[in-house]
Motif scaffolding. Structure first.
Motif, PDB file in Angstrom:
ATOM      1  N   THR A 330    -100.367 -75.356 -63.890  1.00 23.42           N
ATOM      2  CA  THR A 330     -99.751 -73.195 -63.818  1.00 23.42           C
ATOM      3  C   THR A 330     -99.562 -73.246 -62.340  1.00 23.42           C
ATOM      4  O   THR A 330    -100.371 -73.780 -61.713  1.00 23.42           O
ATOM      5  CB  THR A 330    -100.524 -72.465 -64.400  1.00 23.42           C
ATOM      6  OG1 THR A 330    -101.883 -72.959 -64.058  1.00 23.42           O
ATOM      7  CG2 THR A 330    -100.770 -72.476 -66.149  1.00 23.42           C
ATOM      8  N   THR A 331     -98.756 -72.700 -61.903  1.00 26.29           N
ATOM      9  CA  THR A 331     -97.957 -72.277 -60.656  1.00 26.29           C
ATOM     10  C   THR A 331     -98.466 -71.284 -60.503  1.00 26.29           C
ATOM     11  O   THR A 331     -97.991 -70.156 -61.394  1.00 26.29           O
ATOM     12  CB  THR A 331     -96.959 -72.755 -60.170  1.00 26.29           C
ATOM     13  OG1 THR A 331     -96.193 -72.494 -61.344  1.00 26.29           O
ATOM     14  CG2 THR A 331     -96.974 -74.178 -60.047  1.00 26.29           C
ATOM     15  N   LYS A 332     -99.169 -70.160 -59.987  1.00 23.07           N
ATOM     16  CA  LYS A 332     -98.928 -68.948 -58.948  1.00 23.07           C
ATOM     17  C   LYS A 332     -98.854 -68.456 -57.949  1.00 23.07           C
ATOM     18  O   LYS A 332     -99.985 -69.440 -56.553  1.00 23.07           O
ATOM     19  CB  LYS A 332     -99.977 -68.195 -59.950  1.00 23.07           C
ATOM     20  CG  LYS A 332    -100.344 -66.808 -59.754  1.00 23.07           C
ATOM     21  CD  LYS A 332    -101.617 -66.441 -59.684  1.00 23.07           C
ATOM     22  CE  LYS A 332    -102.338 -67.289 -61.577  1.00 23.07           C
ATOM     23  NZ  LYS A 332    -103.143 -67.126 -62.325  1.00 23.07           N
ATOM     24  N   SER A 333     -98.044 -67.281 -57.340  1.00 24.48           N
ATOM     25  CA  SER A 333     -97.557 -67.506 -56.395  1.00 24.48           C
ATOM     26  C   SER A 333     -98.565 -66.311 -55.626  1.00 24.48           C
ATOM     27  O   SER A 333     -98.354 -65.024 -56.281  1.00 24.48           O
ATOM     28  CB  SER A 333     -96.313 -67.106 -55.617  1.00 24.48           C
ATOM     29  OG  SER A 333     -95.906 -66.924 -54.616  1.00 24.48           O
ATOM     30  N   VAL A 334     -98.826 -65.904 -54.333  1.00 30.02           N
ATOM     31  CA  VAL A 334     -99.542 -64.813 -53.863  1.00 30.02           C
ATOM     32  C   VAL A 334     -98.776 -64.734 -52.857  1.00 30.02           C
ATOM     33  O   VAL A 334     -98.433 -65.291 -51.883  1.00 30.02           O
ATOM     34  CB  VAL A 334    -100.720 -64.994 -53.993  1.00 30.02           C
ATOM     35  CG1 VAL A 334    -101.493 -65.094 -55.365  1.00 30.02           C
ATOM     36  CG2 VAL A 334    -101.476 -66.182 -52.440  1.00 30.02           C
ATOM     37  N   GLN A 344     -96.367 -66.166 -48.113  1.00 26.24           N
ATOM     38  CA  GLN A 344     -96.615 -66.216 -49.272  1.00 26.24           C
ATOM     39  C   GLN A 344     -97.681 -67.930 -49.771  1.00 26.24           C
ATOM     40  O   GLN A 344     -97.510 -68.671 -48.641  1.00 26.24           O
ATOM     41  CB  GLN A 344     -95.736 -67.060 -50.179  1.00 26.24           C
ATOM     42  CG  GLN A 344     -94.625 -65.656 -50.363  1.00 26.24           C
ATOM     43  CD  GLN A 344     -93.741 -65.456 -51.675  1.00 26.24           C
ATOM     44  OE1 GLN A 344     -93.572 -66.573 -51.845  1.00 26.24           O
ATOM     45  NE2 GLN A 344     -93.449 -64.915 -52.268  1.00 26.24           N
ATOM     46  N   LEU A 346     -98.664 -70.971 -52.394  1.00 29.33           N
ATOM     47  CA  LEU A 346     -98.736 -71.293 -54.357  1.00 29.33           C
ATOM     48  C   LEU A 346     -99.795 -71.715 -54.677  1.00 29.33           C
ATOM     49  O   LEU A 346    -100.968 -72.866 -53.833  1.00 29.33           O
ATOM     50  CB  LEU A 346     -97.463 -72.180 -53.923  1.00 29.33           C
ATOM     51  CG  LEU A 346     -96.741 -72.304 -55.643  1.00 29.33           C
ATOM     52  CD1 LEU A 346     -96.470 -71.214 -56.335  1.00 29.33           C
ATOM     53  CD2 LEU A 346     -95.544 -73.419 -55.986  1.00 29.33           C
ATOM     54  N   TYR A 347     -99.820 -70.992 -55.099  1.00 27.13           N
ATOM     55  CA  TYR A 347    -101.693 -71.819 -55.703  1.00 27.13           C
ATOM     56  C   TYR A 347    -101.006 -73.084 -57.261  1.00 27.13           C
ATOM     57  O   TYR A 347    -100.495 -71.983 -57.640  1.00 27.13           O
ATOM     58  CB  TYR A 347    -102.596 -70.980 -56.834  1.00 27.13           C
ATOM     59  CG  TYR A 347    -103.294 -70.265 -55.732  1.00 27.13           C
ATOM     60  CD1 TYR A 347    -105.409 -70.752 -55.762  1.00 27.13           C
ATOM     61  CD2 TYR A 347    -102.974 -69.291 -55.249  1.00 27.13           C
ATOM     62  CE1 TYR A 347    -105.741 -69.955 -54.875  1.00 27.13           C
ATOM     63  CE2 TYR A 347    -104.149 -68.509 -53.951  1.00 27.13           C
ATOM     64  CZ  TYR A 347    -105.529 -69.002 -53.606  1.00 27.13           C
ATOM     65  OH  TYR A 347    -106.098 -69.086 -52.983  1.00 27.13           O
ATOM     66  N   VAL A 348    -101.489 -73.886 -56.971  1.00 30.61           N
ATOM     67  CA  VAL A 348    -101.115 -74.828 -58.299  1.00 30.61           C
ATOM     68  C   VAL A 348    -102.335 -75.644 -59.452  1.00 30.61           C
ATOM     69  O   VAL A 348    -103.510 -75.926 -57.942  1.00 30.61           O
ATOM     70  CB  VAL A 348    -100.468 -76.015 -57.558  1.00 30.61           C
ATOM     71  CG1 VAL A 348     -99.713 -77.004 -58.140  1.00 30.61           C
ATOM     72  CG2 VAL A 348     -99.399 -75.619 -56.200  1.00 30.61           C
ATOM     73  N   SER A 349    -102.672 -75.330 -60.245  1.00 30.75           N
ATOM     74  CA  SER A 349    -103.985 -75.607 -61.102  1.00 30.75           C
ATOM     75  C   SER A 349    -103.591 -76.668 -61.692  1.00 30.75           C
ATOM     76  O   SER A 349    -102.792 -76.538 -61.989  1.00 30.75           O
ATOM     77  CB  SER A 349    -103.914 -74.429 -61.717  1.00 30.75           C
ATOM     78  OG  SER A 349    -104.073 -73.213 -60.758  1.00 30.75           O
ATOM     79  N   LYS A 388    -109.424 -75.549 -62.405  1.00 30.96           N
ATOM     80  CA  LYS A 388    -109.359 -74.910 -64.426  1.00 30.96           C
ATOM     81  C   LYS A 388    -110.742 -74.492 -64.476  1.00 30.96           C
ATOM     82  O   LYS A 388    -111.072 -73.989 -65.393  1.00 30.96           O
ATOM     83  CB  LYS A 388    -108.943 -76.650 -65.412  1.00 30.96           C
ATOM     84  CG  LYS A 388    -110.030 -77.521 -65.042  1.00 30.96           C
ATOM     85  CD  LYS A 388    -109.617 -78.074 -66.833  1.00 30.96           C
ATOM     86  CE  LYS A 388    -109.497 -77.021 -68.094  1.00 30.96           C
ATOM     87  NZ  LYS A 388    -108.731 -77.711 -68.934  1.00 30.96           N
ATOM     88  N   SER A 392    -114.172 -68.641 -58.482  1.00 32.17           N
ATOM     89  CA  SER A 392    -113.021 -69.204 -57.077  1.00 32.17           C
ATOM     90  C   SER A 392    -113.525 -69.831 -56.440  1.00 32.17           C
ATOM     91  O   SER A 392    -112.008 -70.375 -55.325  1.00 32.17           O
ATOM     92  CB  SER A 392    -113.477 -67.330 -56.923  1.00 32.17           C
ATOM     93  OG  SER A 392    -114.104 -67.020 -55.571  1.00 32.17           O
TER      94      SER A 392
END
Length: 495
Positions: A330-334, A344, A346-349, A388, A392
């Motif tokens: 998954t990817t998730k921007s904060v 910004q 980008l979290y890349v899991s 995963k 945190s």
């Protein structure tokens, strides 16, 4: 592009987020015209499809080359000052029977630090006389096994071990070669958990106690004292700390000569490698020359011969030759405040994490990452590669620039994971440990099999892997013992 204000000061936005920084990534890894990446002749996309991810991948050729290089550097440097050098591979960095064979074939000795590491090296067929055995709390059983196997040198780490090693050697009718580990008081420029020569820590004995303890060793008929040992830390880029530690040890070494021969001096390991483009470790040849010059000068000042000097590199040999492959999930921007303006990250899991690389969580270690399944001309963005696990702090790469179109199913590689990743791996959250694959000349082979969930459940006595009738052995495990049967009878349980 401009740097992201959330990025650490050492990290600059790259001109090309597809490029591999020289000195960080393995020398035999390159991107092809179609954007895929080949490592020692093996296509990484195809390798991941066959072997799965996460996956440790190690270039056998580069491990061998680096082992030969470090041996040549120290041998040459000490020959120039009228002595010689011995190089031990520090097995704690990463050890398997294949690794043990590779480094032995490149004429290195091996340093082990537990009964388990000893068992692996002996299973590889390595001559035990070429081994050194470390550890601040070696059990009596481990000491006995080492002596019985014929381990070349045992490093005594405390006063209590003198009697323990002497007793084991006497019981086996041997005279055991030993070194005494010393805290030189030199503080390596590294993380506190990696600095091992200052006074307030668990390893070795104080310089002030050395002469008394060596006298005790020499008083044991079953022991042969061969020299002092010191390890000032890990991931050290320069030679000044080694030089200062050597000078302090040689002063004590000279005084010990009055009581008998002291043929060796072991200065340990800890030579650093580049994990990011900002890291600039000295070349091993430069380190070797400086250390040899200091040792020779100190010995000349004291009018004593230059001893055989030993070193114990591990990370330097195996670290840069390895990568870890992951699949993006998954990817998730904060959006955060970056110097007063929105910025910004980008979290890349990915499908691994702190279970296959504990160093970022343990030490705040930095790493480098790249997409290796394809190339991209999309402008890079600041990313944080996360694992995963339910933590945190489960971060694989704290800060990196990757193409802004990084997406689920992309294949990602992290550099310089050959050392202290597999060896520190765990089953946290019940993730099986990944396999280790060796690549060379276009071929790949598994050298450590990856675990499965069945492997993990096989250790759980209460696990039920199927609904079949339990085997006779399982019924024996399940059968209540006499105390349990008595309790049941007392409670009227007639089953």
């Amino acid at each position: 592009m401009a740097d992201n204000p959330l990025a650490p000061a050492w990290l600059s936005a790259p001109d090309d987020a597809n490029a591999f920084a020289q000195g960080v990534w393995p020398k035999n890894l390159h991107r092809t015209d179609d954007g895929s990446v080949v490592f020692a002749g093996v296509n990484l996309t195809q390798l991941a499809a066959r072997r799965g991810t996460p996956l440790y991948v190690l270039d056998e050729g580069e491990v061998r080359e680096r082992a030969a290089r470090v041996r040549a550097a120290f041998t040459s440097a000490f020959e120039r000052v009228g002595s010689t050098a011995e190089v031990y591979y520090a097995g704690k960095a990463f050890l398997s029977t294949e690794i043990a064979r590779w480094v032995t074939e490149e004429q290195l000795r091996i340093d082990v630090a537990s009964g388990g590491e000893l068992a692996v090296v002996l299973a590889a067929g390595v001559d035990p006389a070429r081994l050194g055995f470390h550890g601040n709390n070696k059990s009596r059983d481990e000491i006995d096994r080492a002596v019985d196997a014929g381990v070349g040198t045992i490093v005594i780490d405390s006063e209590q071990e003198i009697e323990r090693v002497a007793a084991a050697a006497s019981a086996h009718g041997r005279v055991q070669r030993v070194r005494l580990r010393v805290r030189s008081g030199v503080h390596a420029h590294t993380h506190d958990f990696l600095a091992t020569a200052h006074e307030d820590q668990k390893f070795g004995v104080a310089l002030a106690d050395v002469e008394r303890l060596v006298a005790g060793i020499r008083g044991q008929k079953s022991l042969e004292f061969v020299g002092l040992h010191c390890h000032i830390g890990s991931q050290i880029f320069g030679s000044d700390g080694f030089a200062e530690s050597a000078a302090r040890l040689i002063a004590v070494h000279a005084r010990l000569l009055a009581g008998g021969a002291v043929p060796e001096l072991n200065l340990g390991g800890g030579f650093g490698i580049a994990y990011t483009a900002a890291d600039e470790p000295d070349e091993i040849e430069k380190l070797a020359q400086h250390i040899a010059q200091v040792v020779a000068a100190e010995c000349e000042n004291l009018d004593i011969p230059v001893p055989v000097v030993a070193f114990e590199p591990g990370r330097y040999i195996v670290g840069p030759a390895g990568i870890t492959l992951y699949t993006v999930g998954t990817t998730k921007s904060v959006v955060l405040d970056g110097d007063g303006a929105p910025a910004q990250r980008l979290y890349v899991s990915v499908d691994g994490g702190m279970s296959d690389n504990a160093r970022p969580a343990l030490y705040g270690a930095d790493y480098s990452a790249r997409l290796v399944g394809r190339a991209s001309d999309v402008e890079p963005v600041l990313v944080r590669v996360a694992g995963k696990h339910c933590e945190s702090g489960d971060i694989v790469v704290d800060a990196e620039y990757l193409p802004g179109d990084v997406a689920p199913s992309d294949l990602l590689a992290v550099a310089a994971t050959g050392a202290y990743c597999w060896s520190l791996s765990s089953n946290y959250n019940y993730l099986p440990r990944p396999a280790v694959v060796a690549v060379r000349d276009g071929h790949d082979r598994v050298i450590v099999r990856g675990e499965t969930e069945d492997d993990l459940l096989a250790r759980d006595v209460g696990a039920r892997l199927s609904t079949a009738v339990p085997s006779e052995a399982q019924r024996d495990v399940d059968a209540p013992g006499p105390l349990a049967r008595a309790d049941r009878a007392a409670q009227g349980d007639q089953k």
